[in-house]
Design a protein around this motif. Structure first.
Motif: not given
Length: 128
Positions: A45-54
């Motif tokens: 939510g603070d940086d859309a360049r950080i993404y992924g899944f768990g």
């Protein structure tokens, strides 16, 4: 529901498919990560360049795939972290998430054109 062992194997195989098709940073884009793994990618939510899944594999194990940013490229993602995390804190028995052996990972990476290089950490200690 499949066991953690079966699910960890499927996740490992999907990550190896992703790696086999890597040619540049765009190949780890969220859409390709979703298409290759079948998991919905979420964004920080603070940086859309950080993404992924768990994915929770069982009551003890979680698998996480998260983009890592390169400060030298303006913070754009240039690699992924793929990890099995033991939520119990024991780290004593990895058999539940050893769906693929180290040899199977190594063979798949070699077939994809990657070379094995031992990493040396602090004080010349073997790092991986």
């Amino acid at each position: 529901m499949p066991t953690a062992h079966v699910r960890s194997r499927a996740l490992g195989e999907s990550i190896l498919r992703l790696i086999a098709g890597l040619r540049g940073p765009d190949d780890i884009a969220p859409a390709r990560l979703e298409a290759t793994t079948g998991h919905r990618v979420e964004f920080n939510g603070d940086d859309a360049r950080i993404y992924g899944f768990g994915e929770r594999l069982d009551d003890r194990w979680i698998c996480n795939v998260v983009s890592l940013r390169d400060p030298e490229r303006g913070g754009a993602p240039n690699r992924l972290s793929f990890a099995f995390d033991d939520q119990s804190g024991r780290d004593d028995d990895w058999s539940a998430v050893r769906g693929l052996s180290f040899e199977e990972y190594a063979d798949a990476l070699t077939a994809a054109g990657y070379a094995s290089e031992p990493l040396v950490g602090p004080r010349n200690a073997f790092y991986g």
